[in-house]
Scaffold this active site. Structure first.
Site, PDB file in Angstrom:
ATOM      1  N   CYS A 155       0.870  -1.060  -0.200  1.00 43.68           N
ATOM      2  CA  CYS A 155       0.008  -0.032  -0.027  1.00 43.68           C
ATOM      3  C   CYS A 155       0.989   1.494   0.051  1.00 43.68           C
ATOM      4  O   CYS A 155       0.548   2.199  -0.782  1.00 43.68           O
ATOM      5  CB  CYS A 155      -0.963   0.134   1.098  1.00 43.68           C
ATOM      6  SG  CYS A 155      -2.158  -0.678   1.031  1.00 43.68           S
TER       7      CYS A 155
HETATM    8  N1  PCA Z   1      -2.863  -3.662   2.102  1.00 41.53           N
HETATM    9  C1  PCA Z   1      -1.707  -4.393   2.268  1.00 41.53           C
HETATM   10  C2  PCA Z   1      -1.149  -4.365   0.781  1.00 41.53           C
HETATM   11  C3  PCA Z   1      -2.479  -4.197  -0.010  1.00 41.53           C
HETATM   12  C4  PCA Z   1      -3.305  -3.536   0.901  1.00 41.53           C
HETATM   13  O1  PCA Z   1      -4.615  -3.232   0.673  1.00 41.53           O
HETATM   14  C5  PCA Z   1      -0.820  -3.168   2.673  1.00 41.53           C
HETATM   15  O2  PCA Z   1      -1.193  -2.842   3.855  1.00 41.53           O
HETATM   16  O3  PCA Z   1       0.141  -2.877   2.135  1.00 41.53           O
END
Ligand code: PCA
Length: 223
Positions: A155
Site C-alpha cells: 500500500c
Molecule cells: N494492504 C496491504 C497490501 C495491499 C493492501 O490493501 C498493505 O497494507 O500494504
C-alpha cells in the site's frame, strides 16, 4: 458542464479476508455514482463525473505499473488509491507516503528495509483535502483517523509511486485511503459495514472534486 475523470484503485484478493473493501468499494461507487445533488447552490451540480476502477495485484513490482497503465489511458483529474488496513478501527486517511519498503515476511523474496526510489525524497504529502473530508465524515457519522503512514508494505509503495508521479502532473489530485475490515455492525470496536465504507469513499471523491474546482491552502490537513 465540467467533466471530471476519477480513477479509484483497489487490490485483488487477500488471504483470510472474505469481503475485501478495497475491491468492493470502488466497484460499488462506479455502479452507484456520486449522487450529487442538482441543487443550484451546490458547486458540484454542474459537473459530470466518470469513475474508472482498477483492481491491482498485491505485488511490489506489478501494482504500480498496472495503475500507471490506467492513468496513461484515462488521464484522470483525481486518483484515489485504496487498500485494506486490517488494524484500522475506521477509515484511515493517509497523509504521508514514505520512501521505504519493508515486507514483514522475508520468505517471499520481498524487499527488506530498502528505499522505494533511491533518488526520491524521503516522503510525499497527500494532495487530498483531508480537512474537508473529515468534516464530511463527521456530518455523516463515519469514524475516521488521520494516519501518518500506510505501513511499509505494498500500500505504501503504491502510494509513494503515485505521489511521485503526481509531482510532475498539473491539476491532478491523488492520495491514499485505507479501509478497515468489513463487519456487519456499525458499532463494532473495529471495522465498518460495507455501506459506510462506500459512503466514506463517496465523500472523499466529492471533496476532492470540490477542492479541484476551488483549491485552498486550508483544506489539506497535515498536522
Ligand atoms: N494492504 C496491504 C497490501 C495491499 C493492501 O490493501 C498493505 O497494507 O500494504
Amino acid at each position: 458542464m465540467q467533466q471530471f475523470s476519477v480513477v479509484i484503485s483497489g487490490f485483488d484478493r487477500y488471504d483470510g479476508i472474505d469481503v475485501n473493501p478495497s475491491f468492493e468499494v470502488p466497484r460499488a461507487l462506479a455502479e452507484q455514482g456520486l449522487g450529487i445533488s442538482t441543487d443550484i447552490d451546490n458547486p458540484l451540480s454542474d459537473v459530470s463525473v466518470t469513475i474508472h476502477t482498477v483492481s491491482l495485484p498485491i505485488s511490489f513490482t506489478d501494482s504500480w505499473p498496472e495503475l500507471k497503465r490506467m492513468l496513461d489511458a484515462v488521464r484522470p483529474d483525481i486518483v484515489i488509491a485504496t487498500g485494506l488496513k486490517r488494524s484500522a478501527r475506521g477509515i484511515a486517511l493517509e497523509r504521508c507516503a514514505t520512501n521505504l519498503m519493508d515486507a514483514a515476511n522475508p520468505e517471499d523474496a520481498a524487499p527488506r528495509r530498502t528505499p522505494i526510489d533511491p533518488e526520491g525524497p524521503a516522503a510525499y504529502w497527500t494532495r487530498l483535502p483531508l480537512r474537508s473530508i473529515l468534516r464530511d465524515f463527521t456530518v455523516e457519522d463515519i469514524p475516521a483517523t488521520l494516519s501518518s503512514d500506510a505501513g511499509t508494505y505494498v500500500c505504501n509503495s503504491l502510494f509513494y509511486r503515485l505521489m511521485h508521479w503526481n509531482a510532475s502532473q498539473e491539476r491532478v489530485l491523488s492520495g491514499f485511503v485505507s479501509f478497515p475490515k468489513v463487519v456487519e455492525s456499525a458499532h463494532s470496536p473495529q471495522g465498518l459495514p460495507l455501506d459506510r465504507q462506500i459512503a466514506a469513499c463517496r465523500a472523499v471523491v466529492r471533496e476532492a472534486i470540490r477542492y479541484h474546482l476551488r483549491p485552498s491552502s486550508e483544506e489539506i490537513l497535515l498536522d
